[in-house]
Design a protein around this motif. Structure first.
Motif, short mmCIF file in Angstrom:
data_model
loop_
_atom_site.label_atom_id
_atom_site.label_comp_id
_atom_site.label_asym_id
_atom_site.label_seq_id
_atom_site.Cartn_x
_atom_site.Cartn_y
_atom_site.Cartn_z
N LEU A 62 -4.04 -3.71 -3.68
CA LEU A 62 -4.97 -2.71 -3.16
C LEU A 62 -6.17 -2.58 -4.09
O LEU A 62 -7.30 -2.47 -3.65
CB LEU A 62 -4.28 -1.36 -3.02
CG LEU A 62 -3.32 -1.20 -1.85
CD1 LEU A 62 -2.78 0.21 -1.82
CD2 LEU A 62 -3.99 -1.51 -0.54
N MET A 65 -8.54 -5.38 -3.55
CA MET A 65 -9.24 -5.26 -2.26
C MET A 65 -10.24 -4.11 -2.29
O MET A 65 -11.15 -4.07 -1.49
CB MET A 65 -8.23 -5.03 -1.15
CG MET A 65 -7.45 -6.27 -0.81
SD MET A 65 -6.34 -5.99 0.54
CE MET A 65 -5.60 -7.60 0.68
N GLN A 66 -10.03 -3.18 -3.21
CA GLN A 66 -10.89 -1.99 -3.24
C GLN A 66 -11.78 -1.98 -4.47
O GLN A 66 -12.09 -0.91 -5.00
CB GLN A 66 -10.01 -0.74 -3.21
CG GLN A 66 -9.26 -0.62 -1.90
CD GLN A 66 -8.18 0.42 -1.95
OE1 GLN A 66 -7.81 0.89 -3.00
NE2 GLN A 66 -7.68 0.80 -0.79
N VAL A 67 -12.20 -3.14 -4.93
CA VAL A 67 -13.10 -3.28 -6.07
C VAL A 67 -12.77 -2.37 -7.24
O VAL A 67 -13.62 -1.67 -7.76
CB VAL A 67 -14.59 -3.11 -5.67
CG1 VAL A 67 -15.05 -4.29 -4.85
CG2 VAL A 67 -14.83 -1.83 -4.89
N ARG A 68 -11.51 -2.37 -7.64
CA ARG A 68 -11.11 -1.64 -8.84
C ARG A 68 -9.95 -2.42 -9.47
O ARG A 68 -9.34 -3.25 -8.79
CB ARG A 68 -10.71 -0.20 -8.51
CG ARG A 68 -9.53 -0.12 -7.58
CD ARG A 68 -9.37 1.25 -6.99
NE ARG A 68 -8.34 1.23 -5.97
CZ ARG A 68 -7.06 1.46 -6.20
NH1 ARG A 68 -6.64 1.74 -7.40
NH2 ARG A 68 -6.18 1.39 -5.20
N ARG A 73 -3.02 -0.10 -17.92
CA ARG A 73 -2.89 0.56 -19.22
C ARG A 73 -1.51 0.37 -19.82
O ARG A 73 -1.37 0.26 -21.02
CB ARG A 73 -3.15 2.07 -19.08
CG ARG A 73 -4.54 2.41 -18.61
CD ARG A 73 -5.55 2.21 -19.68
NE ARG A 73 -6.30 0.99 -19.45
CZ ARG A 73 -7.31 0.57 -20.18
NH1 ARG A 73 -7.71 1.26 -21.19
NH2 ARG A 73 -7.91 -0.55 -19.90
N PRO A 238 -0.71 1.04 9.08
CA PRO A 238 -1.40 2.17 9.73
C PRO A 238 -0.49 3.05 10.58
O PRO A 238 -0.99 3.79 11.42
CB PRO A 238 -2.43 1.47 10.59
CG PRO A 238 -1.78 0.19 10.98
CD PRO A 238 -0.88 -0.20 9.85
N ARG A 325 -2.43 -2.14 4.97
CA ARG A 325 -2.69 -0.81 4.44
C ARG A 325 -4.12 -0.68 3.94
O ARG A 325 -4.75 0.37 4.08
CB ARG A 325 -1.71 -0.53 3.30
CG ARG A 325 -1.96 0.82 2.72
CD ARG A 325 -0.89 1.27 1.78
NE ARG A 325 -1.31 2.56 1.24
CZ ARG A 325 -0.87 3.05 0.10
NH1 ARG A 325 0.01 2.40 -0.59
NH2 ARG A 325 -1.32 4.20 -0.33
N ALA A 326 -4.64 -1.75 3.36
CA ALA A 326 -5.99 -1.67 2.81
C ALA A 326 -7.05 -1.71 3.91
O ALA A 326 -8.18 -1.31 3.69
CB ALA A 326 -6.23 -2.81 1.84
N THR A 327 -6.69 -2.21 5.10
CA THR A 327 -7.72 -2.47 6.10
C THR A 327 -7.84 -1.39 7.17
O THR A 327 -8.95 -1.03 7.55
CB THR A 327 -7.43 -3.81 6.79
OG1 THR A 327 -7.17 -4.77 5.80
CG2 THR A 327 -8.61 -4.25 7.62
N PHE A 328 -6.71 -0.88 7.65
CA PHE A 328 -6.78 -0.10 8.89
C PHE A 328 -6.73 1.40 8.69
O PHE A 328 -6.05 1.88 7.80
CB PHE A 328 -5.64 -0.50 9.82
CG PHE A 328 -5.80 -1.87 10.39
CD1 PHE A 328 -6.93 -2.20 11.11
CD2 PHE A 328 -4.84 -2.83 10.19
CE1 PHE A 328 -7.09 -3.46 11.62
CE2 PHE A 328 -4.99 -4.09 10.69
CZ PHE A 328 -6.13 -4.41 11.42
N PRO A 329 -7.44 2.13 9.56
CA PRO A 329 -7.23 3.57 9.63
C PRO A 329 -5.85 3.86 10.25
O PRO A 329 -5.23 2.97 10.80
CB PRO A 329 -8.34 4.07 10.56
CG PRO A 329 -9.26 2.94 10.76
CD PRO A 329 -8.48 1.69 10.50
N ARG A 330 -5.45 5.12 10.17
CA ARG A 330 -4.13 5.51 10.64
C ARG A 330 -4.16 5.82 12.14
O ARG A 330 -5.11 6.41 12.63
CB ARG A 330 -3.67 6.73 9.87
CG ARG A 330 -2.28 7.20 10.21
CD ARG A 330 -1.95 8.48 9.47
NE ARG A 330 -2.04 8.30 8.04
CZ ARG A 330 -2.90 8.92 7.25
NH1 ARG A 330 -3.76 9.77 7.75
NH2 ARG A 330 -2.93 8.70 5.97
#
Lengths: 366, 417
Positions: A62, A65-68, A73, A238, A325-330
């Motif tokens: 995730l 896919m979400q640029v983080r 840590r 979703p 999970r990363a792509t779709f709304p619920r």
């Protein structure tokens, strides 16, 4: 065979210590039970480890896919993060709401986790590598995966919280409707394999065409339906309206903390891995080599153990869970029901007939 | 037979979709909403009363904290009201800077809205994408005012200072090594305007990315089409403004209807919806981001070509330059008076409104000739939007309440004031 060999190993070890004659009377009659327990541990422990690291994989995938970066840590590349999370949950106080039904409140997480683990008994990891090679394997699986919803309903009910109750109701309706589509998808597999034994289902897909001999080609719509129903069954995005983070906060487990919450979490992820394993067994040829019988690739990969193929196929589905999970709304609750009843169930019903008819023709190549 | 009662549920104030401190009392029939009763006031900070005890300049930072996701737009309405009362002429360059920052703020606001309403409907990834772009714009805030959120950049008479010639640079650290930092600094080599121009060139591509994820997504459409429909008549009657009103198909935008600053010299379009549902409001806001991008581009072009003062030279209201203050007695007195007593404005009253990212944001000032306003009234667009929540959600399901709260783009800083 392995059972007897292991007994011999124990015998030689104990004879070396001079204890064999003394303990023989205890060990030999109980050996079958001991061996089965050992095998259960050999399945459960890797699953638990898999669950722990699947949570890390989820956060990492995730993250990318979400640029983080995702967790980085605790330990190198965040590798100790699941351990830290587990320890944290272990040390947290278990809060039992005053007005809850204490017995059911504590029983619910157990009821959620047990079927998720019990279902693994009939999963073949390799040829013969199966805990219980029963002939009704498929039926047993359907039974076990349906039982999981009791944990959720009881958790929602026992919490005596409005949010948890709504979550439980949603979950009950959702699982009942998707169980049907899932069941009919499995009926197609059953028709094609003409067996309910999980090992036989895989062996039925064996051919000299490698991956083209697997059931995913004739049963492709069923693979799609089965996997989507599996996502819905495990309450994953979703279709995560039983948890519905932004609507009913955390749904059925809103009142749980510490290990109670952790057990639900383990159950959810164990179920996801189970769905991935089932999809690969029933549609992607389980432990079979995808290049079996192919001229060059088949020979080059012949040495790879079946377990590796099995795990590789599972990883594909596990990655799909995260990708979705990363792509779709619920979905909304009623839309989910509509999808289940008006799309999936008619489709599976039609496909059962199609497969049954197809199998009577000479064009059935599987 | 047992008595059948509706299910009453408390939604918020600690709820992930409550957008701050909204408390809703929902009356449910199953999952269907019978009545939604918003309870507000949990973020009340008495901004209007505080303004009565502050000089006109001291109130500016309070404006940032009203709608804390579109800070400079709030300031804009306030400084315009003060300028109207005092009759201050604002230099043209300052007007362009204000317009440019208004549009930057509009994009900031809409990005946060898009991310937040995405996450409300389960599209988690949107949030992270929009925050990636917000970062650049907040850097533009920081470059010009020193603060990323509460800028206090607009002042009565112009803006605090001219646009900087250089952008702050990232420095190598444990997290980012020198090579990574060099790459991050690539578009920060020139002036602020260069940085913003680079952003405006990239931004339409980003908006395309968001639209790929949402606009034609079946689930997104199922969740928004036909949800929270407001007819144009009702929208007007309920006091809607901004994207909420335009989503219902009413062509109303203060930037076109009552142009302030230099909006009449700038070329841009007003997107309008048709159905008045959540999906249309989504489309309107996404298109507004593209239009804002266009406006920023035009402002950058103009600002490059036309240097000049950014603050009025009437030192009764605007502080003098620091150099002249050090050499000139009169300027020193002005400075002292401005930052101790503040300036007095003539008795009277003024209302000024801007096309805020959320609607019409207005400030009504009454002055009795003192150095403080006699009364300040804030017209917050979110307040009238929230009051329609009951009407908009009736008959929908719980999941739709979340979608409707999202589409109203509520921020409690301005509603509770």
């Amino acid at each position: 065979m392995m059972e007897a060999q292991a007994l011999q190993l124990v015998e030689s070890l104990l004879s070396f210590l001079g204890l064999w004659e003394l303990l023989r009377g205890f060990i030999e009659p109980a050996w079958h039970v001991v061996w089965t327990v050992l095998k259960i541990f050999a399945i459960i422990l890797p699953i638990m480890g898999g669950v722990a690291y699947y949570t890390l994989a989820e956060r990492k995938v995730l993250g990318f896919m979400q640029v983080r970066p995702g967790p980085n840590r605790v330990g190198y590349w965040g590798l100790l993060q699941p351990v830290a999370d587990g320890l944290k949950l272990l040390c947290k106080e278990i809060i039992i709401p005053t007005n809850s039904n204490k017995f059911l409140f504590l029983a619910a997480p157990v009821l959620a986790l047990t079927p998720a683990l019990a279902a693994w008994a009939v999963i073949p990891f390799d040829d013969g590598m199966i805990l219980a090679d029963v002939n009704a394997g498929l039926l047993y699986l359907l039974a076990m995966t349906s039982l999981g919803v009791y944990g959720i309903i009881i958790a929602g009910w026992a919490s005596n919280s409005k949010y948890a109750f709504l979550g439980a109701l949603r979950s009950a309706a959702q699982i009942v409707s998707y169980e049907l589509a899932m069941g009919f998808a499995l009926v197609c597999v059953l028709l094609a394999a003409q067996s309910m034994n999980m090992g036989d289902i895989v062996r039925g897909q064996q051919s000299e065409y490698g991956l083209f001999g697997w059931y995913w080609i004739p049963l492709f719509p069923m693979l799609v339906v089965y996997f989507i129903a599996g996502v819905a069954e495990t309450n994953r995005a979703p279709f995560d309206m039983a948890e519905g983070e932004s609507e009913i906060v955390a749904g059925f487990h809103v009142e749980y903390s510490g290990m109670g919450f952790a057990l639900f979490f383990l159950a959810e992820y164990a179920n996801m891995i189970l769905i991935a394993a089932l999809s690969s067994v029933m549609f992607l040829g389980g432990w079979l080599n995808p290049f079996q019988g192919w001229p060059v690739l088949g020979e080059l990969t012949a040495w790879v153990p079946g377990l590796v193929w099995m795990l590789g196929k599972m990883s594909i589905f596990l990655f799909l869970f995260l990708w979705l999970r990363a792509t779709f709304p619920r979905y909304r609750y009623d839309q989910l029901m509509r999808l289940g009843w008006k799309v999936f169930i008619p489709l599976t019903l039609v496909w059962v007939v199609v497969v049954a008819t197809w199998m009577q023709t000479p064009w059935w190549l599987w | 037979m047992a008595e059948i009662k509706n299910y009453t549920m408390n939604f918020g104030p600690q709820h992930p979709a409550a957008h701050g401190v909204l408390r809703l009392v929902l009356e449910l029939d199953g999952e269907v909403i019978e009545r939604a009763d918003p309870h507000i006031g949990l973020l009340h900070r008495a901004t209007e009363k505080l303004a009565e005890h502050k000089t006109f300049l001291q109130t500016v930072p309070y404006m940032d904290r009203l709608d804390y996701v579109s800070m400079m737009l709030n300031e804009h309405a306030y400084v315009m009201a003060v300028e109207k009362l005092a009759g201050i002429e604002v230099p043209i360059r300052a007007q362009y800077i204000r317009v440019m920052y208004d549009e930057i703020t509009r994009i900031l606001n809409h990005l946060l809205w898009l991310g937040a309403s995405g996450i409300d409907l389960g599209a988690m990834t949107m949030f992270f994408y929009t925050f990636r772009e917000r970062e650049d714009l907040l850097d533009a805030y920081e470059a010009v005012s020193g603060a990323r959120l509460h800028a206090a950049y607009y002042r009565p008479g112009g803006v605090y200072r001219d646009l900087p010639d250089s952008m702050p640079q990232y420095e190598a650290s444990k997290v980012h090594n020198a090579a990574a930092v060099k790459k991050m600094n690539e578009n920060r080599q020139g002036s602020l305007l260069d940085f913003l121009e680079d952003f405006t060139n990239r931004f339409p591509g980003y908006v395309d990315e968001y639209e790929t994820l949402l606009t034609d997504n079946r689930i997104w459409k199922q969740r928004t089409v036909g949800i929270g429909v407001v007819s144009p008549e009702r929208a007007l009657a309920l006091g809607f403004t901004g994207p909420m009103l335009r989503g219902s198909g009413v062509v109303w935008d203060l930037r076109k209807k009552q142009p302030y600053e230099v909006y009449d010299r700038i070329d841009f379009d007003i997107p309008v919806g048709v159905e008045g549902d959540c999906y249309d409001r989504y489309l309107v806001r996404v298109e507004e981001m593209r239009q804002s991008n266009r406006i920023i581009k035009q402002c950058i072009d103009w600002l490059r070509k036309n240097p000049g003062p950014v603050m009025a030279d009437n030192h009764k209201f605007a502080p003098p330059r620091r150099e002249s203050m050090k050499q000139n007695m009169e300027e020193l007195i002005h400075h002292f008076k401005l930052f101790s007593e503040g300036f007095h404005v003539p008795a009277g009253e003024a209302y000024s409104a801007v096309e805020h990212a959320k609607g019409e944001f207005g400030i009504y000032l009454v002055s009795d000739g003192a150095n403080k306003p006699y009364r300040m009234k804030i017209r917050a667009p979110g307040f009238s939007h929230l009051s329609s929540l009951n009407e908009m959600t009736k008959g929908h399901m719980i999941a739709d309440v979340v979608a409707i709260i999202g589409t109203q783009d509520i921020v409690f800083g301005e509603i509770d004031r």
